[in-house]
Design a protein around this motif. Structure first.
Motif, PDB file in Angstrom:
ATOM      1  N   ASN A 194       6.060 -14.617  23.824  1.00 19.00           N
ATOM      2  CA  ASN A 194       5.880 -13.173  23.993  1.00 19.00           C
ATOM      3  C   ASN A 194       4.395 -12.837  24.062  1.00 19.00           C
ATOM      4  N   PRO A 195       3.723 -13.265  25.136  1.00 17.77           N
ATOM      5  CA  PRO A 195       2.274 -13.042  25.239  1.00 17.77           C
ATOM      6  C   PRO A 195       1.875 -11.572  25.270  1.00 17.77           C
ATOM      7  N   LEU A 244       8.388   1.700  32.696  1.00 19.02           N
ATOM      8  CA  LEU A 244       7.574   0.568  32.292  1.00 19.02           C
ATOM      9  C   LEU A 244       8.515  -0.603  32.026  1.00 19.02           C
ATOM     10  N   LYS A 245       8.309  -1.713  32.726  1.00 20.33           N
ATOM     11  CA  LYS A 245       9.132  -2.906  32.531  1.00 20.33           C
ATOM     12  C   LYS A 245       8.236  -4.085  32.163  1.00 20.33           C
ATOM     13  N   LEU A 246       8.621  -4.821  31.122  1.00 22.35           N
ATOM     14  CA  LEU A 246       7.828  -5.944  30.632  1.00 22.35           C
ATOM     15  C   LEU A 246       8.394  -7.263  31.142  1.00 22.35           C
ATOM     16  N   ARG A 247       7.506  -8.165  31.520  1.00 21.64           N
ATOM     17  CA  ARG A 247       7.866  -9.508  31.953  1.00 21.64           C
ATOM     18  C   ARG A 247       7.104 -10.502  31.073  1.00 21.64           C
ATOM     19  N   GLN A 248       7.747 -10.909  29.961  1.00 20.87           N
ATOM     20  CA  GLN A 248       7.053 -11.734  28.977  1.00 20.87           C
ATOM     21  C   GLN A 248       6.671 -13.103  29.535  1.00 20.87           C
ATOM     22  N   LYS A 249       7.541 -13.717  30.326  1.00 21.13           N
ATOM     23  CA  LYS A 249       7.264 -15.069  30.825  1.00 21.13           C
ATOM     24  C   LYS A 249       6.006 -15.116  31.677  1.00 21.13           C
ATOM     25  N   SER A 250       5.791 -14.086  32.477  1.00 22.16           N
ATOM     26  CA  SER A 250       4.612 -14.055  33.349  1.00 22.16           C
ATOM     27  C   SER A 250       3.487 -13.224  32.762  1.00 22.16           C
ATOM     28  N   SER A 251       3.682 -12.710  31.551  1.00 23.98           N
ATOM     29  CA  SER A 251       2.689 -11.855  30.879  1.00 23.98           C
ATOM     30  C   SER A 251       2.269 -10.708  31.798  1.00 23.98           C
ATOM     31  N   SER A 252       3.259 -10.027  32.328  1.00 24.41           N
ATOM     32  CA  SER A 252       2.979  -8.941  33.270  1.00 24.41           C
ATOM     33  C   SER A 252       3.800  -7.698  32.944  1.00 24.41           C
ATOM     34  N   ALA A 276       3.075  -0.789  40.582  1.00 25.35           N
ATOM     35  CA  ALA A 276       2.269  -2.005  40.687  1.00 25.35           C
ATOM     36  C   ALA A 276       2.584  -2.930  39.522  1.00 25.35           C
ATOM     37  N   LYS A 277       2.361  -4.219  39.743  1.00 23.09           N
ATOM     38  CA  LYS A 277       2.588  -5.238  38.720  1.00 23.09           C
ATOM     39  C   LYS A 277       1.250  -5.658  38.138  1.00 23.09           C
TER      40      LYS A 277
END
Length: 354
Positions: free
Chosen positions: A107-108, A130-138, A152-153
């Motif tokens: 969970n970066p 707002l959407k979190l992408r933990q694997k890609s830290s984005s 935007a990402k």
């Protein structure tokens, strides 16, 4: 030797080998303290105490950190308390330490927990997602204003906040002049959070990097909220059309939008008319807007908060733009006089023919 003593010895032997980048500070039956340093922004001190009737009761957990927010530490303590229930009745220390290490790695975005919380709170009273992408830290941000949106990402680097958030393209249905402004100004805000100014300020000689995510997101959200409400200072009608399908992209059209350095948005036709008609004050035209713009290019990286007095002050800034420079007073007056002379000539011809 009891269970607690056995666990203390096990932690003493295995901790630094099993938990990468960890340092055992204290290892006693009264307290186990371990520092976990994964990156500059993911540094955590884990303090564990054995409760009465251990292991029937779960470990007492406390976290400390100089780099991670209190908001995250409070939430993470609850997460670990819930996880510790699974270890009740058996040795708990190494299992819990492994969980803490794995959670931080998987969970970066934990390093921006407080900023994300504040942005979500802001979006709850505006419009967006707002959407979190933990694997890609984005993080995928979508900010809206009326029928218009920008999406935007954003990538959060490992060395955040020393390094700023990064993003490339954005999906947006605003006119290109406003897309360039939002994207460019947002990147400038993020850059100034991590790069020291060329000229040191006397009031703040030692530059310290600041978190860039919340500052950047707040600017984008505020800009998107404000655009649909902005008026053309010349005709005092809404600058943007009521639907995104009606946006004009042809730069020869009178309804094509031009954003000036003072921050205000003009219809191209209105701007041409305003710039070509008297009066022609020395130094050039003054923006007729009835208030200063909160996102003027002259504000500090577009992030200055508008004061209460600003709302009642006239813009009073020169109408300047790459395409529309300062007026040459004499040439502008000569051009206006020539145009008026032609109008009078045509009127005389019409009167003669009639």
């Amino acid at each position: 030797m009891g269970l607690i003593e056995d666990e203390v010895n096990e932690v003493s032997r295995l901790c630094c080998n099993v938990i990468p980048n960890s340092k055992l500070i204290t290892c006693m039956t009264s307290l186990i303290r371990v520092d976990i340093n994964q990156t500059n922004s993911r540094q955590l001190t884990v303090c564990l105490r054995f409760p009465d009737e251990y292991p029937k009761n779960k470990l007492l957990t406390e976290f400390k950190s100089r780099s991670m927010s209190i908001t995250f530490l409070e939430r993470f303590t609850k997460v670990c308390d819930d996880k510790a229930v699974e270890f009740v009745g058996k040795p708990q220390v190494m299992g819990l330490l492994k969980f803490v290490d794995t959670y931080l790695r998987e969970n970066p975005l934990c390093i921006v927990t407080e900023e994300i919380f504040n942005v979500k709170k802001l979006l709850s009273v505006t419009s967006g997602d707002l959407k979190l992408r933990q694997k890609s830290s984005s993080i995928l941000l979508t900010a809206k204003g009326g029928p218009f949106y920008i999406s935007a990402k954003f990538h959060v680097p490992e060395q955040y906040p020393v390094e700023r958030i990064q993003w490339d393209d954005c999906d947006c249905n605003l006119p290109q002049a406003l897309v360039r402004f939002v994207n460019g100004q947002a990147k400038e805000i993020a850059r100034q959070c991590v790069e020291a100014p060329l000229k040191k300020l006397k009031t703040n000689p030692e530059f310290q990097p600041k978190p860039s995510l919340e500052r950047t997101f707040r600017f984008i959200i505020a800009a998107m909220k404000g655009f649909p409400e902005e008026l053309c200072p010349s005709c005092e009608k809404l600058a943007l059309p009521s639907t995104s399908q009606a946006v004009v992209e042809t730069d020869a059209d009178d309804n094509f939008l031009i954003r000036m350095f003072c921050g205000h948005i003009y219809h191209q036709g209105c701007l041409k008319k305003f710039m070509s008609e008297p009066p022609f004050p020395p130094g050039g035209k003054i923006c007729p807007a009835k208030r200063k713009h909160p996102r003027s290019d002259r504000n500090h990286c577009g992030a200055r908060k508008q004061s209460v007095s600003d709302k009642s002050e006239l813009c009073q800034q020169r109408v300047t733009h790459d395409k529309w420079g300062l007026n040459d007073v004499k040439s502008a007056e000569a051009k206006w006089a020539h145009q008026q002379a032609r109008v009078r000539e045509l009127e005389e011809v019409i009167d003669f023919l009639q």
